[in-house]
Design an enzyme around this catalytic site. Structure first.
Site, PDB file in Angstrom:
ATOM      1  N   SER A   1       0.842  -1.192   0.000  1.00  0.00           N
ATOM      2  CA  SER A   1       0.000   0.000   0.000  1.00  0.00           C
ATOM      3  C   SER A   1       0.875   1.238   0.000  1.00  0.00           C
ATOM      4  CB  SER A   1      -0.901   0.017   1.229  1.00  0.00           C
ATOM      5  OG  SER A   1      -1.558   1.261   1.384  1.00  0.00           O
TER       6      SER A   1
ATOM      7  N   TYR B   1      -3.195  -0.636  10.298  1.00  0.00           N
ATOM      8  CA  TYR B   1      -3.128  -0.972   8.875  1.00  0.00           C
ATOM      9  C   TYR B   1      -1.795  -0.550   8.269  1.00  0.00           C
ATOM     10  CZ  TYR B   1      -4.342  -0.932   3.894  1.00  0.00           C
ATOM     11  OH  TYR B   1      -4.356  -1.132   2.535  1.00  0.00           O
TER      12      TYR B   1
END
Length: 684
Positions: A561, A574
């Site tokens: 990500s 996350y």
């Protein structure tokens, strides 16, 4: 021809219906094997007169799925006129090109080598099939005598001859001299039957097949493969499949020495029974006989000569020795028979590998070809069973096998195949593949030629996605909780048993919980790290074992990500776990490079549309953080990028395809941003 005139549509419809019935039952013929035909008349638009034509299954088609597009249509009188210019058996390959001058209209599919058989036999309907029972008689040492004993005078014996114009002349002559016959046994090959109507031809074909089968059952000896040897008897199912999964990558690597292959595994009872018999080594060494069989299975299989209970390490060591011996023997076979006009040797690796107590591994350029090769060897086992039950199995001579395997016409057929796609011959496992980025990635890889395993927490969704991509010859769906090591191992085992091995892994499974630090619980932290950091580790570890055993290199891709390098608000768990994944890429690239395994990452951002993560509540929470309506979140993300473009799952899938394709073969340890340009996430 004695049949009553019928409309062209009715004649073709009857032929297709008969073909589909005969071809859909494996006891009648193998996949893509055999051909059927009908003779009739149709209007010639040039002369306005009725013209006699032949409709016959074209080259490369399959009877079970034959449609009108798969029929060749020829002017019957012109085909028969070729008898006047036939230059003899030494030049009969020229006759295939001559068929092009006999086409009616556009001609439909390309005429096959068997066209003469159908045109020259004086019957309105002709079937040529490859039933196990018929080939058993055709390959028995005393096949001619057995033909008389089984069928009386209704079926004639035709000595072996390579398919072609002369074989058509042979059958036509026998039919003319023996008007009471309804068909023939073609030595070493199969059967041909005929009739005045479509129904009569089908009845005669089935009568030959069933009569031969009944005779074998009634007169055959009970142990055609020899006495059962306890050391070669099948392992219990769970142990058998575990051993198959352990051996599959090694066997695939060996079978891919010259060209990468896709594999297929079966533990069909007929295979296990054959391998348990005391005669299996002798019979396997004789090879197959029917041309359709050994064109798919090669001249003979590689057979592991160890007992079923032998340890995996011992099996691997012996398989490597036998593979080297097989390659030497195959090169010697080629050298014995090749001449200056022979095509170059296509490869010396086996297409069939037999492991007593475990089963059969078959190989081909794609999954369907690998599966069909296995089905053909199952046909060959059935043939050997029947021939040995009645007599002694005696396939055609090795020199004849070579003439067909390296036939110029077969070489031309291979040359007409389309250029392989970028990922042809590759096997991919994608986690979290039933939705979002995972599904888009699996879809792209399948479109580019990969076989794909759809691994997902939801097995129903995984199987539905696999079905969308084309079913088991393209994709399978498996349940996989990536936090569970046993489930990960089971998913990888399912992959190697379905396709023979593994080349490409995409660590995509993920979730996200958007909370500020003080609201993030220990459970939130553990769950995200378990799924993405631990899950990626477990999947990569299980996959690396296969990749190393295979010795074919490979790819591991992490869907990380932008957040792995960008510090955003309310996202501690996350982003931290994405940073963990990002560093796993670097660590594994360094460790696995010696094995030719490339490890790379992709850093997407703002993939809202089609995303399972965003649909699960993450989107609403991120929209709240940024103070925009959830339905505008994608546009918001796009607006903050340099390119002002929204990122969708297909954009990420495209990056996976490029990273794992042929053009970045020397790239490892990198992260590719797919974020439309987020300057704060530029890699430094």
């Amino acid at each position: 021809m004695t049949s009553q005139p019928k409309s062209t549509n009715q004649q073709v419809s009857e032929l297709l219906a008969r073909s589909n019935r005969l071809g859909s039952d494996p006891k009648n013929t193998n996949y893509a094997g055999g051909n059927t035909s009908a003779k009739g008349s149709t209007l010639d638009p040039v002369t306005g007169a009725d013209t006699d034509v032949l409709w016959v299954k074209g080259s490369g088609g399959d009877l079970g799925t034959l449609t009108e597009d798969g029929l060749a249509v020829l002017n019957l009188n012109r085909v028969r006129g070729l008898m006047n210019v036939y230059p003899g058996v030494d030049r009969e390959d020229e006759m295939v090109a001559a068929f092009d001058y006999c086409l009616h209209g556009k001609g439909g599919a390309a005429p096959s080598i068997d066209t003469a058989m159908h045109a020259l036999v004086d019957a309105a309907h002709v079937d040529h099939l490859h039933p196990d029972s018929g080939i058993a008689v055709a390959t028995a040492a005393d096949g001619e005598e057995l033909t008389r004993a089984i069928f009386g005078g209704k079926v004639a014996w035709v000595p072996w001859r390579r398919p072609g114009f002369q074989l058509g002349l042979d059958i036509a002559a026998i039919q003319s001299e023996n008007p009471e016959t309804v068909g023939t046994i073609l030595g070493g090959h199969g059967i041909t039957a005929w009739g005045a109507t479509s129904d009569e031809a089908e009845r005669n074909s089935l009568w030959i097949i069933e009569t031969a089968a009944r005779y074998i059952d009634a007169h055959g000896k009970p142990e055609p493969f020899g006495r059962a040897v306890p050391a070669y008897e099948p392992l219990p199912e769970a142990e058998r499949r575990a051993k198959a999964a352990a051996l599959a990558p090694v066997i695939r690597g060996l079978a891919s020495t010259d060209k990468v292959q896709i594999g297929h595994y079966t533990d069909d009872p007929a295979v296990l029974e054959f391998l348990a018999g005391s005669e299996h080594q002798r019979l396997a060494a004789l090879g197959t006989s029917c041309p359709d069989h050994f064109l798919r299975t090669k001249v003979k299989p590689l057979v592991l000569d160890l007992p079923a209970a032998a340890g995996t390490d011992d099996c691997v060591h012996r398989l490597r020795e036998l593979h080297a011996e097989y390659r030497d023997a195959y090169r010697a076979y080629y050298d014995r028979h090749a001449d200056a006009d022979s095509p170059a040797m296509r490869g010396a690796d086996p297409a069939i590998v037999l492991v007593p107590g475990v089963g059969m591994f078959s190989f081909g350029a794609d999954k369907q070809t690998a599966r069909v090769a296995g089905e053909f060897y199952l046909n060959a086992i059935g043939v050997m069973r029947g021939a040995e039950a009645l007599s002694t199995y005696q396939p055609i001579d090795e020199s004849e096998k070579f003439r067909i395997e390296y036939w110029a016409l077969e070489e031309a057929k291979l040359a007409r195949r389309p250029k392989p796609k970028s990922h042809a011959g590759r096997i991919a496992l994608v986690t979290g593949a039933a939705s979002g980025i995972g599904k888009a990635t699996a879809t792209r890889l399948a479109a580019d030629g990969s076989c794909v395993v759809i691994a997902d927490l939801n097995p129903d969704s995984a199987q539905a996605t696999a079905a969308e991509l084309g079913g088991p010859d393209v994709a399978i769906g498996v349940a996989a909780d990536v936090t569970d090591e046993a489930q990960v191992a089971a998913a990888v085992d399912a992959c190697v048993l379905a396709f023979g091995g593994l080349d490409l892994v995409v660590n995509n499974a993920g979730l996200s919980i958007s909370k500020p630090l003080l609201e993030t619980t220990e459970r939130d932290w553990d769950l995200q790290h378990d799924v993405m950091a631990k899950g990626s580790f477990l999947v990569s570890k299980a996959a690396a074992k296969v990749l190393i055993d295979q010795d074919l290199g490979g790819d591991i891709v992490y869907i990380s990500s932008k957040n792995s390098v960008f510090a955003g608000p309310n996202n501690i768990a996350y982003s931290a776990t994405k940073a963990d994944q990002a560093h796993q890429v670097r660590l594994l690239a360094a460790e696995l490079g010696d094995y030719g395994v490339r490890v790379n990452g992709i850093n997407p951002d703002g993939v809202v549309r089609g995303s399972g993560i965003f649909a699960g509540g993450w989107g609403a929470k991120r929209a709240a953080v940024y103070g925009v309506p959830e339905e505008e979140l994608g546009a918001y993300y796009a607006g903050r990028t340099l390119l002002k473009r929204e990122v969708v799952p297909e954009n990420v899938a495209n990056a996976v395809a490029v990273l794992t394709g042929p053009n970045l073969s020397h790239t490892t340890g990198v992260h590719i941003p797919v974020d439309s340009g987020v300057a704060a996430a530029f890699l430094r």
